[in-house]
Write an enzyme that holds these catalytic residues in place. Sequence first.
Site, PDB file in Angstrom:
ATOM      1  CG  HIS A  92      -1.845  -1.127   1.315  1.00  0.00           C
ATOM      2  ND1 HIS A  92      -1.626  -2.497   1.627  1.00  0.00           N
ATOM      3  CD2 HIS A  92      -3.210  -1.176   1.047  1.00  0.00           C
ATOM      4  CE1 HIS A  92      -2.684  -3.030   1.585  1.00  0.00           C
ATOM      5  NE2 HIS A  92      -3.613  -2.664   1.304  1.00  0.00           N
ATOM      6  CB  SER A 108      -2.249   3.941   2.381  1.00  0.00           C
ATOM      7  OG  SER A 108      -3.377   3.508   1.470  1.00  0.00           O
ATOM      8  CG  LEU A 165      -8.313  -0.582   8.547  1.00  0.00           C
ATOM      9  CD1 LEU A 165      -9.098  -0.163   7.641  1.00  0.00           C
ATOM     10  CD2 LEU A 165      -7.366   0.161   8.824  1.00  0.00           C
ATOM     11  CG  ASN A 180      -5.665   8.769   2.391  1.00  0.00           C
ATOM     12  OD1 ASN A 180      -6.734   8.604   2.415  1.00  0.00           O
ATOM     13  ND2 ASN A 180      -4.857   8.084   2.621  1.00  0.00           N
ATOM     14  CG  HIS A 193      -6.723   0.891  -0.959  1.00  0.00           C
ATOM     15  ND1 HIS A 193      -6.345   1.647  -0.115  1.00  0.00           N
ATOM     16  CD2 HIS A 193      -6.657  -0.183  -0.735  1.00  0.00           C
ATOM     17  CE1 HIS A 193      -6.228   1.077   1.149  1.00  0.00           C
ATOM     18  NE2 HIS A 193      -6.648  -0.182   0.801  1.00  0.00           N
ATOM     19  CD  GLU A 237     -19.101  -5.541  25.504  1.00  0.00           C
ATOM     20  OE1 GLU A 237     -18.837  -4.820  24.518  1.00  0.00           O
ATOM     21  OE2 GLU A 237     -19.854  -5.642  26.460  1.00  0.00           O
ATOM     22  CG  PHE A 286     -22.296  -9.567  26.711  1.00  0.00           C
ATOM     23  CD1 PHE A 286     -22.909  -9.895  25.611  1.00  0.00           C
ATOM     24  CD2 PHE A 286     -22.400  -9.294  28.049  1.00  0.00           C
ATOM     25  CE1 PHE A 286     -24.426  -9.920  25.958  1.00  0.00           C
ATOM     26  CE2 PHE A 286     -23.811  -9.272  28.285  1.00  0.00           C
ATOM     27  CZ  PHE A 286     -24.624  -9.666  27.474  1.00  0.00           C
ATOM     28  CG  HIS A 302     -23.694 -14.552  33.901  1.00  0.00           C
ATOM     29  ND1 HIS A 302     -22.708 -14.018  34.498  1.00  0.00           N
ATOM     30  CD2 HIS A 302     -24.816 -14.253  34.394  1.00  0.00           C
ATOM     31  CE1 HIS A 302     -23.199 -13.528  35.624  1.00  0.00           C
ATOM     32  NE2 HIS A 302     -24.406 -13.758  35.764  1.00  0.00           N
ATOM     33  CD  GLN A 333     -28.327 -10.888  28.765  1.00  0.00           C
ATOM     34  OE1 GLN A 333     -27.319 -10.243  29.439  1.00  0.00           O
ATOM     35  NE2 GLN A 333     -28.648 -10.220  27.606  1.00  0.00           N
TER      36      GLN A 333
END
Lengths: 613, 613
Positions: free
Chosen positions: A30, A33, A119, A179, A255, A357, A382, A406, A418
Amino acid sequence: MSAESDRRRELGQQLRVDSVRCSAAAGSGHPTSSMSAADLMAVLLDGGYLRMDTQDLRNPANDHLIFSKGHASPLYYSVLKAAGIIDDAELLTFRDFESRLEGHPTPRIPPTDVATGSLGQGLPIAVGVALAGKRLDRLPYRVWCLCGDSEMAEGSIWEAFEHASFNELDNLTAIIDVNRLGQTRETMVGWDLDRHVRRAEAFGWHAIAIDGHDVDAIAAAFDEAVATTGTPTVIVARTKKGKGVTAVEDQPGKHGKPLDDPEAAIAELGGERDITVRIAAPERGDPHEFSAGGGELPSWEVGEQEATRKAYGEALTALGGMRGDVVALDGEVSNSTHSEMFREAHEDRYFEMFIAEQQMVAAAVGMQVRGWVPFASTFAAFLTRAYDFIRMAAVSRASIRLSGSHAGVSIGEDGPSQMALEDLAAFRAVHGSTVLHPSDANQTAKLVAAMADREGISFIRTLRGKTEVRTPPGEDVGIGGSRIVRDGDDVAIVACGITVDQAAAAAEQLAGDGVAARVIDAYSIKPIDAETLRAAARECGAIVTVEDHWPEGGLGDAVLEALAEADDRPPVHKLAVGDMPVSGSPDELMHAAGIDAEAIAGAALALARERVG
Amino acid sequence: MSAESDRRRELGQQLRVDSVRCSAAAGSGHPTSSMSAADLMAVLLDGGYLRMDTQDLRNPANDHLIFSKGHASPLYYSVLKAAGIIDDAELLTFRDFESRLEGHPTPRIPPTDVATGSLGQGLPIAVGVALAGKRLDRLPYRVWCLCGDSEMAEGSIWEAFEHASFNELDNLTAIIDVNRLGQTRETMVGWDLDRHVRRAEAFGWHAIAIDGHDVDAIAAAFDEAVATTGTPTVIVARTKKGKGVTAVEDQPGKHGKPLDDPEAAIAELGGERDITVRIAAPERGDPHEFSAGGGELPSWEVGEQEATRKAYGEALTALGGMRGDVVALDGEVSNSTHSEMFREAHEDRYFEMFIAEQQMVAAAVGMQVRGWVPFASTFAAFLTRAYDFIRMAAVSRASIRLSGSHAGVSIGEDGPSQMALEDLAAFRAVHGSTVLHPSDANQTAKLVAAMADREGISFIRTLRGKTEVRTPPGEDVGIGGSRIVRDGDDVAIVACGITVDQAAAAAEQLAGDGVAARVIDAYSIKPIDAETLRAAARECGAIVTVEDHWPEGGLGDAVLEALAEADDRPPVHKLAVGDMPVSGSPDELMHAAGIDAEAIAGAALALARERVG
């Protein structure tokens, strides 16, 4: 001033040329970039803003430089060359199989702290490093984080923005390389710098908009960032992708590919240069250490009833007394996971990550960069929110410990949103991971202690409800181990967590039917105790596995894997949660899922009779 | 005006009383988080803002009401009672095993669109429904979304904010119930309404701060929201958790539990009421339909070389011509996943979701709520970012189709951050999922078409590089199927995706060694073709599985599961990626991982010799 500016512009051109060169050598990468952010990095280096002992990359006083836009790796490696950390020959090994310079940066090439390339992860990790700087190490190092403007669309970036200002991380500077061009089109914000500024300010940051190719403006912005106290600073830099080369500058469709004519590009950029920058040295300093007052792990008497999540909290708190390097994070459910006990005992080493999280896991990764031993907890369900961060933590060779409470249908009334039912599968499929699911409090305490010394990603799954303590306090419990709950050789039942109690009850019932069932508590699911399983395969002739988890990827699959090439490969009947659960009592739900004692006994009896019959 | 206001206040009290009652009956739940938002919902109902044909909950003109704070389910069910959708007796079945009223809302109770309870998901899904309203259905229904203030810390909320304003979704109203108290402590923002407002405005929304217990202010805010065009509106409502009951109002430590003294609370709230609101009717209207011009799926001649990601793009584009209900979304990598072909052909039905994978999956879930058939694509590695959304989509009984490109080490130089190596395991462990990994273009096209009719979560894994077309255009390819690439009965090799070419080469090599290998292309990993595998187990006596994936939870485990209780259980040798990959060429990386033809032939030969020897 003018000579200085000229020098920095020259360095910027060198970084561009080197980005073009190494991408051309690799035939991929890249470069465009990279070219947009070259002047920003040139001033960071030449201006003495980045302070790093390049002779001792492990110096704890060094600043940290994190490329959240990991695809700008050509620029990153060009920076390392300009800093004298790698030589030109190594730069040109970019993306070779034998090279340390991978397509996206990883810690294989020091001083890289973490892998980036997914990213929106570098900035949250930078927040973790900066938190460590402020509250743990208590050293004045700074964290510099280069972000792309495309990744500002990732929600995790805004988790990082919120936590950085809430924690007053004035040791953190983010630089957004605006950019405007993503992979296929303009970003949603384009070159509207003011929009980036307003968002950052609304999230409590000091924001400075500049022309990212004006070296004097860049230097002024870095000066302002360093001088700003009480809040982090973001430099919003208007840049051009592919800056400096007409064929690609601010052009769509450029790109992620090397330049068509690198020679012409290098000529247009003024040719190769060989500038090495003397990087500013950091202030000397040693990280703060927390005193460990001693103490010992908690233990419980056989026959007591205790929830493993409670044992987790008690054990972690005790461990925090025994070791000053242990820290805890939680996703605003500390009274459920019981990490609140750690907070109460070791407030300085507890980090409230609220309902974020991704930022929680990223902060743990950032803290272990600095040598701390983080344990992060939330409901196991989670942790799926941070799965990409956990995946990337493995690429970062990070050592973090995650606790998910849990688990499974046995939580009862709260319902399936949950209930973690995929966590064992998800964590088993993380490279180099350790997956633990103790059935009682004593196992939990010992496994928590073992996790502290474990490299890589380790995960402990804890239960909401109480289970019977079956493991004597003095018994060996360790990663890779298992426990024979009951002996027998007509059939083997392999259970973990909540299903151990059910398996024990089933074995009792089976004994009444004249079937001697061996019950194995496989508290270590990865690595699993293959030797014990192979002995059961040999001696028992049939195996039932039972888990409070979907059928795929969990305990049952781990058992099958352990026996896949064993000499004895008896039939294995998997019991697991087949249908989408609803709300109800734990007993109702385990019965409905077919993972209770009755279901286990039924399956074991059928297998045993098949063998005899 | 005053009588109207009184009536709304009374309705608010009823919603509180009913929240207290049903939580008390259940012995669990979140009444205090319900009480804070009761006045907001009372005005939404009584003021005629929510337009819903309660006699026909499937009326396509109905508004949508999504509780992003799913734990406020007592309030949600109390709203359904007040709207005459459920009766009081059913309300009191909250959280019972036999009840439709689960701990957190699910679509088991109409008109609930989706399951919530994992915070930060309702709003991104609401964005998807609103996008469908504007651009697909082209109907004037509104989407109302109740958010908690704790969940504003989830990054996914900000992905939703950005996409909603970028897409000018003035049919969307978010209501933030700022009761300031999370599960264990105050949120990072507390009652600083202005901070919430500034953030929302910086993200392009119209924002209105109000006292969330002032029914007139609430009505004025809803009027303003409805009148606002060109951008979505957020109502930032200052409320008190547990409002109306002294024992719990604005008190810490009262989260997620029924009230200690419900009778006293009900008395303090003025006792039970039995108000049924006549909900406003929607404007009549039929959803827009896109004309399907016809056409047929693409096909390739045997022996051609094509990348399955390219075949995905072509097939999806053709499908879009054949069916007007198919829509596509992509995470700003459409020139990599090849969904760009769909965009070019069917621009009205293409949604650019930028680098926001959580929002992408949520939007797909929202669109399928409205009957559309979404296909969402990005690199398979980045679907891990949305794993919690995918998990919850299964709880929502959603039918969505996900395409993950660039799977495995075979992508080459970009390195491990871009390589999906856990995706098969992660998707297998999603309830009711379908997991597909075609090896060639013809398989891909037929499986894409099959996915459109498939219920639940289906995932197709595509390859970056070209593979040989082996499947004749006329051959049957379907979910649950597999393909015998080569017959033989000394050993069976089970492969998928990129490893099929390697397995075929290995079989050729083995033939030279006098070993007849059967090669099975298991393009459907879940459900897997157990019959074909069992035949191989019976006839071949030994099996090698080979996959470009970590060893856990993928093809190998799926094969072991299929044979776990088969009559014939030969040894199964799993070949998979064991070490963390680096950058390099696809061939180098497959060789290093031990999944190339050489490794396969070696493993198969050892097994075959063992059998004979």
